[in-house]
Design an enzyme around this catalytic site. Structure first.
Site, mmCIF file in Angstrom:
data_model
loop_
_atom_site.group_PDB
_atom_site.id
_atom_site.type_symbol
_atom_site.label_atom_id
_atom_site.label_comp_id
_atom_site.label_asym_id
_atom_site.label_seq_id
_atom_site.Cartn_x
_atom_site.Cartn_y
_atom_site.Cartn_z
ATOM 1 N N GLY A 28 28.516 54.496 82.532
ATOM 2 C CA GLY A 28 29.837 54.768 81.997
ATOM 3 C C GLY A 28 30.740 53.585 82.240
ATOM 4 N N GLY A 29 32.049 53.803 82.145
ATOM 5 C CA GLY A 29 32.967 52.699 82.346
ATOM 6 C C GLY A 29 33.057 52.264 83.791
ATOM 7 N N GLU A 32 27.059 53.289 87.153
ATOM 8 C CA GLU A 32 25.785 53.815 86.685
ATOM 9 C C GLU A 32 25.697 55.314 86.965
ATOM 10 O OE1 GLU A 32 22.373 50.663 87.280
ATOM 11 O OE2 GLU A 32 23.460 50.974 89.149
ATOM 12 N N VAL A 33 25.048 56.039 86.049
ATOM 13 C CA VAL A 33 24.916 57.480 86.165
ATOM 14 C C VAL A 33 23.435 57.826 86.295
ATOM 15 C CG1 VAL A 33 25.474 59.711 85.141
ATOM 16 C CG2 VAL A 33 26.939 57.731 84.683
ATOM 17 N N LYS A 48 26.837 59.270 90.484
ATOM 18 C CA LYS A 48 27.443 58.123 89.824
ATOM 19 C C LYS A 48 27.749 57.064 90.882
ATOM 20 C CE LYS A 48 29.985 58.692 86.296
ATOM 21 N NZ LYS A 48 31.050 59.013 85.311
ATOM 22 N N ASP A 154 43.866 67.165 81.788
ATOM 23 C CA ASP A 154 42.986 66.718 80.693
ATOM 24 C C ASP A 154 42.041 67.838 80.282
ATOM 25 O OD1 ASP A 154 41.947 65.053 78.765
ATOM 26 O OD2 ASP A 154 40.595 64.002 80.114
#
Length: 464
Positions: A28-29, A32-33, A48, A154
């Site tokens: 992702g931004g 690592e996942v 993550k 969100d």
């Protein structure tokens, strides 16, 4: 070609602190996942690992630790667990619950694709569970018994997961606001999905739990109306609509929606916070009253049946993957083919959000500016407003001065796979003024040429 921003990782399962990292799902931004297994207790999870370059950013580290102080207190059946946030082998990491299911946005799209509709009873059951999770979070306290004053900020169908067992789990409080956080979001950053954002948040005003009530109302409106809301479009126009929304009752878009449902949803969508339900518990109580009257027999098992019907193949594939993960040798079936991005658990992108960055004092006005015109002169050296990939209130995807196109281009593949998902194929984009003008020009030109061709044809037929 590998993304230069994504670090190389060992192949095959390897140990990382108390976890066995079985396979890298992607990046992702912020890091690592991995699909992972915690050894004690043995359970599936998502780990993550934060990018090394962010370890050098003191502001990011401060916000990471702020978040750890908050999420450790959230333990509720309707909130996906964050098992740990800490440091192992010199790297920051997050370990999150593996939620075996799909997001509410994926479920809604799959049903629309098949020509199905979600029944009012199932929608009410989902809404009740959503409110239960929010009510718990809003009332959560720290270890000393002090209220956290937590606000999600969100909430959207992409952050609500439905498991194959029919359980609802809110899967990301990474954009949340809390009194425990020492470093709040910078005033120039507006975090969250504009489609579901409360007006006060879009106007950069103080938000409390009633902002989440509004977002829950938008989710309910979309389900009851069965009318997908736009997810893309010109940022300033979408921001303005979030700040000054206009809603019609769901029954205008879907026949058979009872007036009582319209009334509850529209109250949750009141522009002024004082006119909404005071909290998620009050909204949930009204939804429960409606369900007792309209669909008393509906339970989580009915939600599970909807999930099984919509995702039978995906569930079977995930069952096989989890059986291997929790077995003696987690490497046997955990191959690239075994876990395509579409099967990645919804928590894979937790703590990463879409956001807008604008001048600190800028708030959109109620009236839209002329198409193509800036609302005010842009600061020297940068555009007026840009979209960004935000984690813990910071842009983690870029250097802070790129335009929207560059932000889009550098989004990691996992982000594109999971965010630009099926619902985006169905949801209409919001047209900018320039796009609309071009469309009408081409339409008018087409009609003109068609009329000319028809006229010449008539003359030719009538000619002696």
């Amino acid at each position: 070609m590998a993304n230069p921003r994504e670090p190389e990782s060992p192949r095959g399962p390897f140990r990382f602190g108390p976890y066995t990292l079985a396979r890298r799902i992607g990046a992702g931004g912020m890091g690592e996942v991995y699909l992972a297994r915690e050894e004690n207790p043995r359970r599936a999870c998502v780990v993550k690992k934060v990018l090394p370059r962010l370890m050098e950013n003191k502001q990011f580290i401060g916000r990471f630790r702020d978040e750890a102080r908050v999420v450790v207190h959230l333990q509720h059946p309707n909130i996906a667990r964050v098992y740990a946030m800490g440091e192992a082998e010199g790297q920051l990491f997050l370990a999150m619950e593996y939620v075996q299911g799909k997001t509410l946005s994926r479920l809604a799209y799959r049903m629309r694709q098949r020509g199905q509709v979600m029944t009012p009873g199932v929608i009410l059951q989902i809404g009740i569970r959503l409110c239960e999770g929010l009510a718990y979070a809003h009332d959560a306290r720290d270890g000393s018994g002090q209220p956290l004053h937590l606000v999600h900020r969100d909430l959207s169908p992409a952050n609500v997961c439905i498991s194959y067992d029919g359980e609802l789990k809110i899967i990301d409080f990474g954009a949340s606001q809390s009194t425990l956080k020492e470093q709040q979001t910078a005033p120039r950053v507006v975090i969250g999905n504009l489609t579901y954002m409360s007006p006060e948040q879009a106007r950069k005003k103080f938000v409390d739990r009633r902002a989440d009530v509004y977002s829950a109302g938008v989710v309910l409106w979309e389900l009851f109306s069965w009318n997908p809301l736009p997810q893309k479009g010109e940022p300033l126009e979408r921001w303005r609509k979030a700040a000054y929304p206009k809603w019609d009752p769901p029954s205008r878009y879907r026949t058979g929606v009872p007036p009582a449902v319209d009334a509850v949803v529209m109250k949750a969508l009141s522009t002024e916070p004082d006119q909404r339900f005071p909290d998620a518990a009050a909204l949930g109580a009204e939804l429960a009253r409606l369900k007792a009257k309209l669909a008393p027999q509906v339970t989580d098992e009915d939600v599970a049946r909807v999930m099984w019907d919509a995702f039978a193949e995906e569930k079977a594939a995930e069952d096989a993957v989890l059986a291997e993960l929790l077995g003696k040798d987690p490497s046997r079936a955990l191959t690239e083919q075994a876990i395509p991005a579409k099967l990645a658990p919804p928590t894979a992108l937790a703590f990463e959000h879409s956001g807008l960055e604008a001048p600190e004092d800028y708030v959109p006005g109620e009236d839209a500016p002329p198409a193509g015109a800036a609302a005010r002169p842009a600061p020297a050296g940068r555009s007026e407003t840009r979209e960004a990939r935000v984690s813990f209130g910071m842009d983690v995807a870029g250097d802070g001065d790129a335009d929207v196109g560059m932000v889009e281009a550098r989004r990691p593949q996992l982000v594109r796979d999971l965010e630009d998902d099926e619902e985006d194929m169905l949801t209409p984009a919001v047209e900018s003024g320039a796009d609309a003008r071009r469309r009408w020009i081409w339409l008018a030109l087409g009609l003109f040429l068609g009329a000319c061709a028809a006229g010449f044809g008539v003359v030719w037929l009538l000619a002696p």
